[in-house]
Design an enzyme around this catalytic site. Structure first.
Site, short mmCIF file in Angstrom:
data_model
loop_
_atom_site.label_atom_id
_atom_site.label_comp_id
_atom_site.label_asym_id
_atom_site.label_seq_id
_atom_site.Cartn_x
_atom_site.Cartn_y
_atom_site.Cartn_z
N GLU A 170 4.14 13.04 -4.89
CA GLU A 170 3.51 13.02 -3.57
C GLU A 170 4.29 13.93 -2.61
O GLU A 170 5.46 13.68 -2.35
CB GLU A 170 3.47 11.59 -3.02
CG GLU A 170 2.66 11.50 -1.74
CD GLU A 170 2.60 10.09 -1.15
OE1 GLU A 170 3.63 9.41 -1.11
OE2 GLU A 170 1.50 9.70 -0.73
N CYS B 153 -2.08 8.99 3.18
CA CYS B 153 -1.96 8.64 1.76
C CYS B 153 -3.26 8.93 1.01
O CYS B 153 -3.25 9.03 -0.21
CB CYS B 153 -1.56 7.18 1.62
SG CYS B 153 -2.64 6.08 2.54
N GLU C 143 0.88 -1.17 0.00
CA GLU C 143 0.00 0.00 0.00
C GLU C 143 0.91 1.21 0.00
O GLU C 143 1.62 1.46 0.98
CB GLU C 143 -0.91 -0.05 1.24
CG GLU C 143 -2.18 0.75 1.05
CD GLU C 143 -2.00 2.19 1.49
OE1 GLU C 143 -1.82 3.05 0.59
OE2 GLU C 143 -2.03 2.45 2.68
O1 TXE Z 1 8.80 5.97 4.07
P1 TXE Z 1 9.38 4.52 3.91
P2 TXE Z 1 9.56 7.34 4.33
C1 TXE Z 1 5.50 8.37 1.37
C2 TXE Z 1 5.56 9.86 1.55
C3 TXE Z 1 6.89 10.06 2.19
C4 TXE Z 1 7.70 9.02 1.46
C5 TXE Z 1 8.92 8.57 2.18
O2 TXE Z 1 5.55 10.50 0.29
O3 TXE Z 1 7.40 11.35 1.98
O4 TXE Z 1 6.82 7.93 1.35
O5 TXE Z 1 8.64 8.32 3.52
C6 TXE Z 1 10.47 0.76 6.18
N1 TXE Z 1 13.10 -2.76 3.51
N2 TXE Z 1 4.78 7.68 2.42
O6 TXE Z 1 10.92 7.37 3.72
O7 TXE Z 1 10.89 4.56 3.87
C7 TXE Z 1 10.63 1.94 7.12
O8 TXE Z 1 11.53 1.66 8.16
C8 TXE Z 1 12.08 -2.92 4.38
C9 TXE Z 1 3.47 7.22 2.09
O9 TXE Z 1 9.50 7.61 5.77
O10 TXE Z 1 8.66 3.89 2.80
C10 TXE Z 1 9.20 2.13 7.60
O11 TXE Z 1 8.91 1.17 8.62
N3 TXE Z 1 11.49 -1.89 5.00
C11 TXE Z 1 2.93 6.28 3.09
C12 TXE Z 1 8.39 1.80 6.34
O12 TXE Z 1 9.26 1.05 5.51
C13 TXE Z 1 11.92 -0.64 4.72
C14 TXE Z 1 3.29 6.48 4.49
C15 TXE Z 1 7.91 3.02 5.57
O13 TXE Z 1 9.00 3.88 5.32
C16 TXE Z 1 12.97 -0.42 3.81
C17 TXE Z 1 4.65 6.92 4.68
C18 TXE Z 1 13.57 -1.55 3.20
N4 TXE Z 1 14.58 -1.45 2.33
C19 TXE Z 1 5.32 7.53 3.66
N5 TXE Z 1 13.18 0.92 3.74
C20 TXE Z 1 1.54 5.80 2.88
N6 TXE Z 1 1.29 5.08 1.80
O14 TXE Z 1 0.67 6.00 3.73
C21 TXE Z 1 12.30 1.52 4.57
N7 TXE Z 1 11.54 0.57 5.18
#
Ligand code: TXE
Length: 480
Positions: free
Chosen positions: A383, A282, A248
């Site tokens: 986004e 989101c 998601e």
């Molecule tokens: O999210 P990440 P970030 C979007 C929003 C935001 C951007 C980046 O635009 O600015 O994403 O946010 C874990 N393997 N959304 O960098 O990195 C991480 O530790 C496994 C939309 O903070 O995607 C956290 O637990 N896991 C969104 C989770 O992934 C990994 C909500 C989400 O972090 C990983 C948040 C890896 N290699 C941000 N790298 C929505 N859809 O609601 C990171 N994580």
């Protein structure tokens, strides 16, 4: 405060790797430490989960349901305590954490406590062949749940509840930016009598701890919510191991406003769909498309209403907009506001950081409205995930539909109209996983939840999540 991993029902320090800092975004200061867990911690959590699986997967549905209900009840009983923890960790207004985040976390457990007792599978009689087929839906084993920082306990439990209801054991990782309520959940699970090892919570960075969960050869399914870039990376890692994936991801959702709508309801809801949770949902309607006939009026009324929102200390009950989640995120959001000029866009309201008395280092930003001329600009295509919305006008239904779909994301869309034919045409033709008509974020947990295009694959919610967390097996019995 130092938090610990929750493995096999016990709270533990990381095996190696030490701790990382946790910030309170409302004051911009470190207020705790979280384990910087390594592969070894993930392995330990996996082993605890694998050991718990034979017994948990054979536990009756009545018992599982009772334990999940008990977790829900305990969360409700600790509403104020958990809401305060969530608000402090994330920067969101306490009123929002109390009204939405924590009640929804309880509802997730209560919903799946009930849903699992109603989950069934199909049988197919092969008429004329003297055979009957039925589908066994068996839990997968050990599954991984990885959640983001915007709705910490709400999204963490949205994955965990169906996973354990279906009989799986879980290795879960909350966002390193907002780990607190996930930590507190461990204690609640023990109190509710969840057998040790059924849920294991490992804290740490995405690139190390999260990566170790995704790479683990025997964690056979990953449910992830987060950024689209991270989702693509996870898909690349998991695909060669043929893991089940539910992703998601991000959104750039259109909020399409027609002149024939119920104007006051639309205006009120549009303020929420633009700025709730500092725009860090989101599903926020970050691209507002307005029919030309009412464009100028809408602009004036919207600015007036938004100017009344109170940006401030999240722990004050009357705060509408709290702090953004981190300094890095504040800078990212601000960088989008800074490109407005290059994009021939006009800031109609906001655009600046806000200094709150006694909270000068907190990550506050004004709600920001930007008028754009072209849907192809970065402000409309990427986004931003903050308190920033763009507005632009359209003339015809065809143009509105084109603009709404002209983006790589496809999570949700909102339409404001009282025209039934238009409602149906848009509902059919919008390339999104969710369409709201004359409302926003009205959730019924039975519905499929997720996005199309770059907003992800798979659906959460209702029986969809129980299907995701089980493996269907066809059994064919021939009889004489
Ligand atoms: O999210 P990440 P970030 C979007 C929003 C935001 C951007 C980046 O635009 O600015 O994403 O946010 C874990 N393997 N959304 O960098 O990195 C991480 O530790 C496994 C939309 O903070 O995607 C956290 O637990 N896991 C969104 C989770 O992934 C990994 C909500 C989400 O972090 C990983 C948040 C890896 N290699 C941000 N790298 C929505 N859809 O609601 C990171 N994580």
């Amino acid at each position: 405060m130092k938090i610990q991993n929750y493995i096999n029902g016990k709270f533990e320090d990381p095996i190696k790797g030490g701790y990382i800092d946790n910030y309170n975004p409302s004051i911009g200061e470190i207020y705790g430490q979280i384990p910087n867990s390594s592969k070894e911690d993930v392995e330990k959590a996996f082993e605890a989960a694998a050991n718990a699986f034979p017994s948990w997967s054979n536990t009756t549905l009545a018992t599982r349901s009772k334990i999940l209900s008990k977790i829900a009840e305990l969360i409700k009983g600790k509403l104020d305590f958990l809401a305060e923890a969530e608000s402090k960790d994330n920067g969101k207004p306490i009123s929002l954490a109390k009204a939405i985040d924590i009640p929804r976390a309880a509802a997730n457990f209560q919903f799946y406590a009930n849903a699992i007792t109603q989950f069934s599978s199909e049988a197919h009689e092969s008429v004329g062949l003297n055979a009957v087929n039925f589908t066994l839906r068996q839990p997968i084993g050990v599954v991984g749940c990885i959640s983001p920082w915007n709705l910490p306990l709400y999204l963490f439990t949205w994955k965990i509840a169906p996973a354990i209801a279906a009989g799986n054991c879980v290795v879960a990782k909350p966002s390193e930016i907002t780990p607190m309520t996930a930590y507190l959940l461990g204690e609640i699970c023990n109190e509710a009598g969840l057998p040790k090892g059924v849920l294991n919570i490992v804290h740490g960075l995405g690139t190390s701890t999260g990566q170790a969960i995704v790479e683990h050869p025997n964690i056979k399914a990953i449910s992830f919510t987060g950024g689209t870039k991270t989702g693509a990376h996870i898909a690349r890692v998991a695909a060669p191991m043929f893991k089940k994936l539910s992703l998601e991801l991000g959104g750039k959702n259109p909020n399409i406003i027609f002149a024939d709508c119920d104007y006051e309801k639309m205006l009120e809801t549009t303020v929420r769909s633009s700025f709730a949770n500092q725009g860090q949902i989101c599903l926020c309607g970050s691209r507002i498309l307005v029919e030309e006939k009412i464009y100028e009026k809408f602009k004036k009324d919207f600015i007036k209403k938004v100017s009344k929102l109170k940006v401030g200390n999240p722990s004050e009950e009357n705060t509408d907009i709290g702090a953004l989640v981190s300094r890095e995120h504040l800078e990212k959001v601000k960088s989008y506001i800074d490109i407005a000029e290059q994009e021939n866009a006009k800031i109609l309201f906001g655009g600046n950081k806000v200094e709150i008395k006694n909270f000068e280092n907190g990550y506050y930003l004004q709600p920001t409205i930007i008028e754009v001329a072209d849907n192809n600009c970065r402000l409309n295509q990427e986004e931003v995930f903050g308190p920033v919305v763009t507005i632009m006008s359209f003339k015809t239904d065809e143009e509105a539909l084109y603009l709404a779909n002209d983006v790589k994301y496809g999570l949700s869309a909102t339409i404001w109209t009282n025209n039934l034919n238009r409602t149906m045409q848009f509902s059919k033709q919008l390339h999104t996983g969710i369409v709201w008509v004359n409302t926003w974020l009205m959730r019924d947990l039975r519905t499929p939840f997720g996005g199309a295009k770059d907003s992800g694959v798979g659906r959460e919610g209702g029986f969809e999540a129980l299907r995701f967390f089980t493996e269907p097996k066809n059994v064919c019995i021939s009889y004489e």
